[in-house]
Design a protein around this motif. Structure first.
Motif, PDB file in Angstrom:
ATOM      1  N   MET A   1       0.831   2.675 -10.015  1.00 49.65           N
ATOM      2  CA  MET A   1       1.403   1.350  -9.769  1.00 49.65           C
ATOM      3  C   MET A   1       0.347   0.288 -10.050  1.00 49.65           C
ATOM      4  SD  MET A   1       2.754  -0.176  -6.125  1.00 49.65           S
ATOM      5  CE  MET A   1       4.488  -0.456  -6.374  1.00 49.65           C
TER       6      MET A   1
ATOM      7  N   LEU B   1       0.972   4.130   7.974  1.00 49.43           N
ATOM      8  CA  LEU B   1       0.797   4.480   6.563  1.00 49.43           C
ATOM      9  C   LEU B   1       0.436   5.958   6.416  1.00 49.43           C
ATOM     10  CD1 LEU B   1       0.661   3.604   3.583  1.00 49.43           C
ATOM     11  CD2 LEU B   1      -1.727   2.996   3.950  1.00 49.43           C
TER      12      LEU B   1
ATOM     13  N   ALA C   1       3.471   7.940   6.830  1.00 50.39           N
ATOM     14  CA  ALA C   1       4.372   7.816   5.678  1.00 50.39           C
ATOM     15  C   ALA C   1       3.946   8.740   4.545  1.00 50.39           C
ATOM     16  CB  ALA C   1       4.405   6.369   5.191  1.00 50.39           C
ATOM     17  N   LEU C   2       2.640   8.986   4.433  1.00 52.65           N
ATOM     18  CA  LEU C   2       2.143   9.853   3.371  1.00 52.65           C
ATOM     19  C   LEU C   2       2.371  11.328   3.672  1.00 52.65           C
ATOM     20  CD1 LEU C   2       0.820   7.291   2.282  1.00 52.65           C
ATOM     21  CD2 LEU C   2      -1.260   8.582   1.917  1.00 52.65           C
TER      22      LEU C   2
ATOM     23  N   PHE D   1       3.456  -5.217   0.653  1.00 52.74           N
ATOM     24  CA  PHE D   1       2.878  -4.059   1.343  1.00 52.74           C
ATOM     25  C   PHE D   1       3.854  -2.890   1.395  1.00 52.74           C
ATOM     26  CE2 PHE D   1       0.143  -7.508   2.936  1.00 52.74           C
ATOM     27  CZ  PHE D   1      -1.064  -6.992   2.473  1.00 52.74           C
TER      28      PHE D   1
ATOM     29  N   SER E   1       6.069  -2.054  -0.932  1.00 52.44           N
ATOM     30  CA  SER E   1       6.090  -1.346  -2.217  1.00 52.44           C
ATOM     31  C   SER E   1       4.806  -0.551  -2.404  1.00 52.44           C
ATOM     32  CB  SER E   1       6.317  -2.328  -3.372  1.00 52.44           C
ATOM     33  OG  SER E   1       5.228  -3.189  -3.520  1.00 52.44           O
ATOM     34  N   MET E   2       3.702  -1.079  -1.855  1.00 49.49           N
ATOM     35  CA  MET E   2       2.448  -0.329  -1.947  1.00 49.49           C
ATOM     36  C   MET E   2       2.496   0.935  -1.087  1.00 49.49           C
ATOM     37  SD  MET E   2      -0.147  -3.581  -2.079  1.00 49.49           S
ATOM     38  CE  MET E   2      -1.695  -2.726  -1.918  1.00 49.49           C
ATOM     39  N   SER E   3       3.050   0.816   0.117  1.00 49.73           N
ATOM     40  CA  SER E   3       3.199   2.002   0.975  1.00 49.73           C
ATOM     41  C   SER E   3       4.071   3.050   0.310  1.00 49.73           C
ATOM     42  CB  SER E   3       3.854   1.635   2.305  1.00 49.73           C
ATOM     43  OG  SER E   3       3.058   0.738   3.011  1.00 49.73           O
ATOM     44  N   ASP E   4       5.180   2.589  -0.279  1.00 55.93           N
ATOM     45  CA  ASP E   4       6.102   3.526  -0.939  1.00 55.93           C
ATOM     46  C   ASP E   4       5.405   4.258  -2.084  1.00 55.93           C
ATOM     47  OD1 ASP E   4       8.053   2.698   0.777  1.00 55.93           O
ATOM     48  OD2 ASP E   4       9.149   1.466  -0.687  1.00 55.93           O
ATOM     49  N   ALA E   5       4.627   3.510  -2.872  1.00 58.42           N
ATOM     50  CA  ALA E   5       3.921   4.124  -3.998  1.00 58.42           C
ATOM     51  C   ALA E   5       2.965   5.202  -3.498  1.00 58.42           C
ATOM     52  CB  ALA E   5       3.164   3.064  -4.788  1.00 58.42           C
ATOM     53  N   LEU E   6       2.206   4.870  -2.448  1.00 63.34           N
ATOM     54  CA  LEU E   6       1.251   5.846  -1.914  1.00 63.34           C
ATOM     55  C   LEU E   6       1.976   7.045  -1.305  1.00 63.34           C
ATOM     56  CD1 LEU E   6      -1.362   3.441  -0.277  1.00 63.34           C
ATOM     57  CD2 LEU E   6      -1.695   4.811  -2.331  1.00 63.34           C
ATOM     58  N   ALA E   7       3.101   6.784  -0.623  1.00 67.56           N
ATOM     59  CA  ALA E   7       3.875   7.880  -0.029  1.00 67.56           C
ATOM     60  C   ALA E   7       4.388   8.810  -1.111  1.00 67.56           C
ATOM     61  CB  ALA E   7       5.030   7.316   0.799  1.00 67.56           C
TER      62      ALA E   7
ATOM     63  N   ASP F   1       1.555   8.151  -5.658  1.00 67.88           N
ATOM     64  CA  ASP F   1       1.123   7.303  -6.771  1.00 67.88           C
ATOM     65  C   ASP F   1      -0.190   6.594  -6.434  1.00 67.88           C
ATOM     66  OD1 ASP F   1       1.284   6.080  -9.223  1.00 67.88           O
ATOM     67  OD2 ASP F   1       3.027   4.826  -8.727  1.00 67.88           O
ATOM     68  N   ARG F   2      -0.903   6.231  -7.456  1.00 63.64           N
ATOM     69  CA  ARG F   2      -2.138   5.476  -7.328  1.00 63.64           C
ATOM     70  C   ARG F   2      -1.795   4.006  -7.558  1.00 63.64           C
ATOM     71  NH1 ARG F   2      -5.939   3.864 -10.944  1.00 63.64           N
ATOM     72  NH2 ARG F   2      -8.048   3.894 -10.119  1.00 63.64           N
ATOM     73  N   ILE F   3      -2.505   3.088  -6.896  1.00 62.27           N
ATOM     74  CA  ILE F   3      -2.244   1.654  -7.074  1.00 62.27           C
ATOM     75  C   ILE F   3      -3.503   0.988  -7.601  1.00 62.27           C
ATOM     76  CG2 ILE F   3      -1.551  -0.501  -5.952  1.00 62.27           C
ATOM     77  CD1 ILE F   3      -0.454   1.238  -3.637  1.00 62.27           C
TER      78      ILE F   3
ATOM     79  N   PHE G   1      -6.049   1.901  -4.730  1.00 64.18           N
ATOM     80  CA  PHE G   1      -5.746   2.839  -3.646  1.00 64.18           C
ATOM     81  C   PHE G   1      -5.360   4.164  -4.278  1.00 64.18           C
ATOM     82  CE2 PHE G   1      -4.724  -1.367  -2.122  1.00 64.18           C
ATOM     83  CZ  PHE G   1      -5.137  -1.389  -0.796  1.00 64.18           C
TER      84      PHE G   1
ATOM     85  N   VAL H   1      -4.512   8.569  -3.241  1.00 65.19           N
ATOM     86  CA  VAL H   1      -4.226   9.514  -2.170  1.00 65.19           C
ATOM     87  C   VAL H   1      -5.062  10.761  -2.377  1.00 65.19           C
ATOM     88  CG1 VAL H   1      -2.437  10.912  -1.072  1.00 65.19           C
ATOM     89  CG2 VAL H   1      -1.864   8.659  -1.978  1.00 65.19           C
TER      90      VAL H   1
END
Lengths: 96, 93
Positions: A1, A85, A88-89, B30, B32-38, B41-43, B51, B53
């Motif tokens: 992203m 967070l 959520a992960l 925030f 959309s960023m949380s969703d990406a990380l969940a 995905d990398r941001i 960010f 994971v």
């Protein structure tokens, strides 16, 4: 992203034009950057905390030449993710 | 600065937007960023930071009180790496 994807979700979720969405997202990050640059921390509930920490000067070594050098005192930014967070992960903990 | 302080500051910069919209804006950023990380995905936000994971393997832990062994499951942990521009701005103060 990338930032473009963040802008896209703002565009989709809110009734902004692409240009407005891009500008608005820019303002959010710029506000965070100038706050952190001033040394103030940012606590985003549900996401995490961005904290500026001071590091004392210390002695380091150039790993290539093994020359001893002093690493100057500096300020660094650290991020501590919120429990929300982290949870959520790990929702789909089966597929890790 | 808390999230609501951030919303106030952004609202000041964007006076044409109602506060409710700015609230939605900041929450969407925030979210959309949380969703990406969940989603694993990398941001990457240029000038701010990135960010990613990291996976932590399952391990055998120990209850420090009782000394009893417990299985700790594998977890995903978010990490932040500050971008060059912000790193320099923070250090300059």
């Amino acid at each position: 992203m990338t930032k473009a994807d963040i802008i896209e979700s703002v565009y989709e979720k809110i009734g902004f034009s692409k240009k407005e969405a891009a500008e608005a997202v820019e303002v959010v990050f710029e506000t965070m950057k100038s706050t952190l640059a001033s040394g103030e921390k940012i606590k985003v509930s549900g996401f995490g905390n961005f904290v500026v920490r001071g590091k004392r000067a210390r002695v380091g070594r150039n790993p290539q030449t093994s020359e001893v050098i002093t690493i100057s005192e500096r300020k660094v930014l650290t991020f501590k993710p919120s429990q929300v967070l982290k949870d959520a992960l790990n929702q789909n903990s089966n597929d890790i | 600065m808390t999230k609501s302080d951030l919303i106030n500051e952004v609202a000041e910069q964007l006076p044409e937007l109602p506060r409710k919209q700015v609230e939605l804006l900041v929450n969407t950023v925030f979210g959309s960023m949380s969703d990406a990380l969940a989603g694993g995905d990398r941001i990457e936000v240029r000038g701010f930071g990135s960010f990613h994971v990291r996976q932590r393997a399952a391990r055998v832990g120990r209850n420090p009180k009782t000394g009893e062994e417990v299985q700790v499951a594998a977890t995903r942990v978010p990490f932040f790496r500050v971008g060059k521009e912000l790193r320099e701005r923070v250090n300059r103060g």
